[in-house]
Design an enzyme around this catalytic site. Structure first.
Site, mmCIF file in Angstrom:
data_model
loop_
_atom_site.group_PDB
_atom_site.id
_atom_site.type_symbol
_atom_site.label_atom_id
_atom_site.label_comp_id
_atom_site.label_asym_id
_atom_site.label_seq_id
_atom_site.Cartn_x
_atom_site.Cartn_y
_atom_site.Cartn_z
ATOM 1 C CG ASP A 8 -2.215 0.737 0.974
ATOM 2 O OD1 ASP A 8 -2.356 1.401 -0.070
ATOM 3 O OD2 ASP A 8 -3.096 0.702 1.865
ATOM 4 C CD GLU A 10 -3.253 5.169 1.473
ATOM 5 O OE1 GLU A 10 -4.196 5.466 0.731
ATOM 6 O OE2 GLU A 10 -2.740 4.030 1.481
ATOM 7 C CG HIS A 104 -3.860 3.114 5.575
ATOM 8 N ND1 HIS A 104 -5.187 2.993 5.894
ATOM 9 C CD2 HIS A 104 -3.739 2.688 4.286
ATOM 10 C CE1 HIS A 104 -5.854 2.526 4.848
ATOM 11 N NE2 HIS A 104 -4.996 2.333 3.852
ATOM 12 C CG HIS A 115 -8.362 5.392 3.815
ATOM 13 N ND1 HIS A 115 -7.010 5.650 3.823
ATOM 14 C CD2 HIS A 115 -8.559 4.532 2.774
ATOM 15 C CE1 HIS A 115 -6.421 4.990 2.843
ATOM 16 N NE2 HIS A 115 -7.341 4.294 2.181
ATOM 17 C CD GLU A 134 -7.126 -0.069 3.244
ATOM 18 O OE1 GLU A 134 -5.982 -0.246 2.765
ATOM 19 O OE2 GLU A 134 -7.754 1.001 3.120
#
Length: 276
Positions: A8, A10, A104, A115, A134
């Site tokens: 990912d 972030e 994140h 988020h 996630e």
């Protein structure tokens, strides 16, 4: 040893703002380079631990962030979308461990760029009644596949969230959240050395432990838009909790795949940028 890396953006070293991680952002191109450096540090760590097969899945946004030529030559890259299993595309029981790079914390947490999957469009998620984002959904899905999450890198909030799910996972904090768009950054070289060493340690014998998963799970999602929730009720097996919240039951990883369909439906109904 076969290692799967889900990458990912972030939670990558040095990145703190939407302009760092979204195509078109003023610092996105720099963010792509920073992402590649974190992933390459993880690949080096996996090689040091004895990995003979390494797959990297570009798991952020358009899933075309990693340039193939920037990736360590020992790794194969899964790039682009749509992907049936999204952030876990290509994960199979033959993998010995899952490594999550640049992750994140979930929606509502005070973490850098926090988020859950779709910016502010998803307000909350629960897996079997437990708040999830996630990280938790990746952990549970990988467990259902039969692959343990061995290592996760990101900010300190992501590392703390991981420890809540599984204290056996090795975590590497590359930055420390001051707010949602601000962080105390570790120097880049220091952070990448920590990633390399953390991955090598986390993949060492006995660190990536066997995991189990429930036969049936319940995934519940509260959307920002009642329109999304209403539309999803047209999918067999999806039931309403309230005007903005739906849920479904099933086994993982099938439930993870179904959630991917939900996100594609939501994406077709909304036209809002994440992080606002």
């Amino acid at each position: 040893m076969r290692v799967y890396i889900s990458a990912d953006m972030e939670g990558v070293t040095g990145l703190v703002d939407a302009d760092d991680v979204q195509p078109g952002g003023r610092d996105y191109e720099r963010g792509r380079l920073m992402m590649a450096e974190d992933v390459n540090a993880a690949v080096r760590g996996a090689l040091a631990a004895g990995a003979t097969d390494i797959t990297v899945n570009d798991a952020h946004g358009p899933m075309r962030n990693l340039r193939p030529e920037a990736l360590h030559p020992a790794a194969r890259l899964i790039r682009g979308r749509p992907k049936t299993m999204g952030m876990l595309e290509g994960l199979v029981p033959e993998h010995d461990a899952l490594v999550c790079v640049g992750y994140h914390s979930r929606a509502g947490a005070l973490g850098v760029l926090s988020h859950s999957f779709m910016g502010h469009e998803i307000e909350d998620m629960w897996l079997d009644g437990r708040p999830v984002g996630e990280i938790g959904l990746a952990h549970a899905t990988a467990a259902a596949v039969g692959v343990p999450m061995a290592v996760l890198t990101g900010d300190d909030a992501a590392c703390a969230e991981t420890a809540e799910w599984d204290a056996a996972v090795t975590t590497v904090a590359v930055k420390y959240a001051r707010d949602r768009f601000a962080a105390d950054l570790r120097p880049a070289e220091e952070a990448r050395t920590a990633i390399e060493e953390g991955v090598a340690a986390g993949l060492s014998a006995g660190r990536a432990t066997a995991v189990t998963a429930a036969d049936t799970s319940t995934l519940t999602v509260r959307w920002q838009s009642a329109s999304v929730a209403s539309t999803l009720l047209g999918i067999p097996g999806v039931t309403s909790v309230d005007a903005r919240t739906v849920r479904a039951e099933g086994g993982l990883p099938a439930l993870y795949r179904l959630f991917g369909v939900w996100m594609r439906v939501a994406g077709s109904l909304t036209n809002q940028h994440p992080y606002c």
